[in-house]
Scaffold this active site. Structure first.
Site, PDB file in Angstrom:
ATOM      1  N   ASP A  38      62.425  69.362  28.383  1.00  0.00           N
ATOM      2  CA  ASP A  38      62.968  68.118  27.847  1.00  0.00           C
ATOM      3  C   ASP A  38      62.100  67.619  26.688  1.00  0.00           C
ATOM      4  O   ASP A  38      60.910  67.956  26.614  1.00  0.00           O
ATOM      5  CB  ASP A  38      62.998  67.039  28.933  1.00  0.00           C
ATOM      6  CG  ASP A  38      64.003  67.347  30.022  1.00  0.00           C
ATOM      7  OD1 ASP A  38      64.972  68.085  29.757  1.00  0.00           O
ATOM      8  OD2 ASP A  38      63.819  66.847  31.155  1.00  0.00           O
ATOM      9  N   TYR A  66      53.545  72.980  36.868  1.00  0.00           N
ATOM     10  CA  TYR A  66      53.606  71.732  36.114  1.00  0.00           C
ATOM     11  C   TYR A  66      52.559  70.747  36.599  1.00  0.00           C
ATOM     12  O   TYR A  66      52.180  70.756  37.773  1.00  0.00           O
ATOM     13  CB  TYR A  66      54.972  71.056  36.283  1.00  0.00           C
ATOM     14  CG  TYR A  66      56.162  71.822  35.754  1.00  0.00           C
ATOM     15  CD1 TYR A  66      56.639  71.602  34.465  1.00  0.00           C
ATOM     16  CD2 TYR A  66      56.833  72.744  36.560  1.00  0.00           C
ATOM     17  CE1 TYR A  66      57.744  72.284  33.982  1.00  0.00           C
ATOM     18  CE2 TYR A  66      57.933  73.434  36.085  1.00  0.00           C
ATOM     19  CZ  TYR A  66      58.382  73.204  34.800  1.00  0.00           C
ATOM     20  OH  TYR A  66      59.475  73.882  34.335  1.00  0.00           O
ATOM     21  N   ASP A  80      63.571  59.739  34.508  1.00  0.00           N
ATOM     22  CA  ASP A  80      62.287  59.699  33.817  1.00  0.00           C
ATOM     23  C   ASP A  80      62.159  58.398  33.050  1.00  0.00           C
ATOM     24  O   ASP A  80      63.097  57.593  32.983  1.00  0.00           O
ATOM     25  CB  ASP A  80      62.090  60.921  32.909  1.00  0.00           C
ATOM     26  CG  ASP A  80      63.125  61.014  31.797  1.00  0.00           C
ATOM     27  OD1 ASP A  80      63.529  59.979  31.244  1.00  0.00           O
ATOM     28  OD2 ASP A  80      63.527  62.144  31.461  1.00  0.00           O
ATOM     29  N   ARG A 172      61.900  66.224  37.580  1.00  0.00           N
ATOM     30  CA  ARG A 172      62.438  64.851  37.624  1.00  0.00           C
ATOM     31  C   ARG A 172      63.146  64.599  38.951  1.00  0.00           C
ATOM     32  O   ARG A 172      62.999  63.545  39.563  1.00  0.00           O
ATOM     33  CB  ARG A 172      63.423  64.630  36.475  1.00  0.00           C
ATOM     34  CG  ARG A 172      62.787  64.444  35.124  1.00  0.00           C
ATOM     35  CD  ARG A 172      63.847  64.223  34.074  1.00  0.00           C
ATOM     36  NE  ARG A 172      64.603  65.433  33.768  1.00  0.00           N
ATOM     37  CZ  ARG A 172      65.902  65.482  33.530  1.00  0.00           C
ATOM     38  NH1 ARG A 172      66.633  64.382  33.604  1.00  0.00           N
ATOM     39  NH2 ARG A 172      66.495  66.619  33.215  1.00  0.00           N
TER      40      ARG A 172
END
Length: 285
Positions: A38, A66, A80, A172
């Protein structure tokens, strides 16, 4: 130019923006990324160049790591911090112990519903296009694997986690689901992809690095397919088999099932899979 580039994608641009910039820097059109990030996310974005674009799916299948930050107490439409706030919990109390307990619930093989703001297509339409029109449709849960989640920081509201996940996992959504399980809300505030397969952020190149090296005539930023894939080596013999392989035909080959790097007269031809003593190439040559 053929191979794989480990790009350190900056925050604030799309994955396709990275491709567009690389096309200009490298003066090449045949470039594609693997595993979209993203715009608000940064970190490892593996990019395939030239003939290596045929291998994008192999790279996408790798596990990913991550580091994500999130806040408790409110919910956005995108899950988010860039989305619109649509709900809040004014009074809540979450201990470190409770958060650790909930996090453990998500480790392993689980089902995850992707967010509306995602590039997944349903009936030919991308979910985020429908979401921008105010439409919310039912999404089918997908099978994913969360290999590990480590809680790095937590002050009662803000948290930082490190997680290793399978292809197709939305961090997310993972954070959103954690918030739901805590009986409050959780919103992702930052995301850094630190690893894809064996490629880490420490070994990545910024767009500025790549442009500088390219201008110097240095291609150290690109890894050949031969060196990127560490499959065992096999050699095919005979001009007939060589021709059959190059034409995409299946060869009889007595070897264990698995993936291999294929050579002919010490020259790398490409990648292949052997199953039931039948060898089939990826048509990379």
């Amino acid at each position: 130019m053929n191979g794989i580039i480990n790009v350190n994608k900056p925050k604030g641009i799309t994955s396709f923006d990275v491709i567009r910039k690389l096309r200009k820097i490298l003066s090449l059109r045949k470039i594609g990324h693997t595993g979209t990030l993203d715009p608000m996310a940064e970190g490892v974005l593996l990019v395939c160049v030239g003939k290596a674009t045929k291998l994008a799916q192999d790279i996408e299948a790798h596990s990913k790591e991550y580091i994500a930050e999130f806040e408790l107490g409110y919910k956005t439409d995108t899950y988010d911090i860039e989305g619109a706030v649509i709900d809040r919990t004014e009074n809540f109390s979450v201990s470190r112990e409770k958060l650790l307990e909930v996090i453990k619930m998500f480790i392993g093989d689980i089902k995850q519903i992707p967010p509306m703001y995602s590039a997944i297509k349903i009936n030919g339409q991308k979910l985020y296009d429908l979401a921008r029109k105010g439409e919310v449709i039912e999404r089918e849960a997908r099978n994913i694997t969360i290999k590990s989640i480590d809680l790095l920081e937590f002050d009662g509201i803000k948290a930082k986690i490190k997680c290793s996940v399978s292809k197709g996992t939305y961090i997310r959504s993972l954070i959103y689901d954690i918030g739901e399980e805590l009986k409050t809300f959780a919103v992702m505030t930052s995301l850094v992809r630190t690893r894809v397969g064996e490629e880490t952020i420490e070994k990545s190149f910024t767009l500025e690095d790549i442009e500088k090296l390219k201008n110097e005539g240095n291609t150290a930023f690109i890894t050949s397919v031969e060196n990127y894939f560490t499959y065992p080596k096999i050699t095919i013999s005979g001009e007939k088999n060589h021709t059959l392989f190059l034409n995409g035909n299946t060869l009889v080959f007595n070897e264990n099932d698995g993936s291999y790097r294929v050579y002919y007269e010490n020259n790398f031809l490409g990648l292949a899979v052997i199953k039931n003593n039948r060898l089939k190439g990826y048509k990379y040559y």
